[in-house]
Structure formats: structure tokens, C-alpha cells
Write an enzyme that holds these catalytic residues in place. Sequence first.
Site, PDB file in Angstrom:
ATOM      1  N   GLU A  78      -8.487  63.366 -35.091  1.00  0.00           N
ATOM      2  CA  GLU A  78      -7.438  64.290 -34.654  1.00  0.00           C
ATOM      3  C   GLU A  78      -6.130  64.036 -35.410  1.00  0.00           C
ATOM      4  O   GLU A  78      -5.554  62.956 -35.343  1.00  0.00           O
ATOM      5  CB  GLU A  78      -7.208  64.137 -33.148  1.00  0.00           C
ATOM      6  N   ARG A  88      -9.095  71.993 -17.462  1.00  0.00           N
ATOM      7  CA  ARG A  88     -10.024  73.052 -17.030  1.00  0.00           C
ATOM      8  C   ARG A  88     -10.806  72.608 -15.811  1.00  0.00           C
ATOM      9  O   ARG A  88     -11.144  73.416 -14.941  1.00  0.00           O
ATOM     10  CB  ARG A  88     -10.970  73.393 -18.184  1.00  0.00           C
ATOM     11  N   CYS A 141      -8.738  63.230 -23.266  1.00  0.00           N
ATOM     12  CA  CYS A 141      -8.775  62.797 -24.666  1.00  0.00           C
ATOM     13  C   CYS A 141      -7.416  63.017 -25.335  1.00  0.00           C
ATOM     14  O   CYS A 141      -6.867  62.110 -25.968  1.00  0.00           O
ATOM     15  CB  CYS A 141      -9.866  63.545 -25.429  1.00  0.00           C
ATOM     16  N   HIS A 159     -12.860  62.309 -32.266  1.00  0.00           N
ATOM     17  CA  HIS A 159     -13.845  62.972 -31.413  1.00  0.00           C
ATOM     18  C   HIS A 159     -15.218  62.919 -32.086  1.00  0.00           C
ATOM     19  O   HIS A 159     -15.346  63.194 -33.288  1.00  0.00           O
ATOM     20  CB  HIS A 159     -13.472  64.443 -31.184  1.00  0.00           C
TER      21      HIS A 159
END
Length: 207
Positions: A78, A88, A141, A159
Site C-alpha cells: 500500500e 462495511r 487494515c 495486502h
Amino acid sequence: MHILVTGFEPFGNDEFNASQEAVSSLPRQLGEHQVLTAMLPVSFAASGKALESLLAKHQPDALICVGEAGGRNAITPERWAFNEDDARIPDNDGAQPRSAAIKANAPGRLDATLDPAAAVRALLAAGYEARVSEDAGRFVCNHIAYLAYSQPVPALFIHVPALRPPGVQATVGAETDASASQPRPGDLSQLSSALGIAILGSLTPGG
């Protein structure tokens, strides 16, 4: 160097987390570097405290945090992390923050302090699928990536695909990619080797 590498426990309805498997299977030495591994809770409140405790206890020279991304088939370091929690689904403690700042009066985005592009180059050279990601989602994350990138120790969040053992299906994924689809079947046994290559690549100047 002494490197601290963290993974995550399972979350959602899953009983498996590819980051946990990959990190747990790392050797205790990568090249000339000593490796210490640990698992973080999938909790907005507890994960940062756990990371802070690990850093204080072990004082590593570099920090690599690893999570799984159900919508991706490549290993994706990232480039950035964002100062926002927007869940979510609830975390493992039942918390579900929406559009909440991780740190008040702090930058909206932080850059990785180890080179994600160098990690990708090392992976591609070894024959693995990899690309630099510019969006870590807004779940735990990203929360940990933002905290990691704010540390004085050089840090990178990586990831890995949400690979599963035969007969086990990942049910999480949209935490990183809203249009997540199930990853292609992959060799879970190779994931730790690939992670080791990514870690070494990120630590290589000009890699």
C-alpha cells in the site's frame, strides 16, 4: 536489522486469514535480517494498542504489517493510508465506525515509509503477481497502515490475496475493494515465500 512483521486474526464469518498463515510461516531470518512475527486483533480499538505495545517491547528497525484483501489476486503493498475508519461490517469487537478520523487534527493521508514499488519489483522478478495499491480500504487494515506510517520506524503495509485451504471459501473482501470478487485459486503454501521476497525488496535501497 530486526524486523517486526504482523498479521491479522480471522474476521467476519471466516475462520481463516491468509495474512495470519503467511506471517506465521515466515522464517526467523530473511537474508541478514532477524524476523519477529505477531498477530493483531481485527479491532479498531485494540489493534493500535497491540501494535504500540509490540513496538515499545521489541523496538524493531523496520515494521511490516500484513492483511488480506479478498478482492485481489495480486500481492499489493500500500502506497498510502487514509485517516478514516469506515466499516462495511463490524470488527471482531462489534464496532462499526462510519467516516471517523483515526487521529484528530492529523494529515488526511500518510505515505509508506518503506518503498512499495521496490517490493513489487522484487515480486515481479520472482514471478509473482504484484502491483502497488493506492487504496487500502477503510477497515482495520487501513487503520493499522495509517498508524504504522505515522511511526518513527520505517513501515510498509502489504495486502495478500485472501487465499484459503482447499474446500474453504473466503466470505470477506469488500473491506478493501467494494466490487470484490472471489480470488482465483492460488498456492497458499507459496504465500509466505512471496511475502518474504516482498519484505526483502522493500528493505533494499533502490530495489
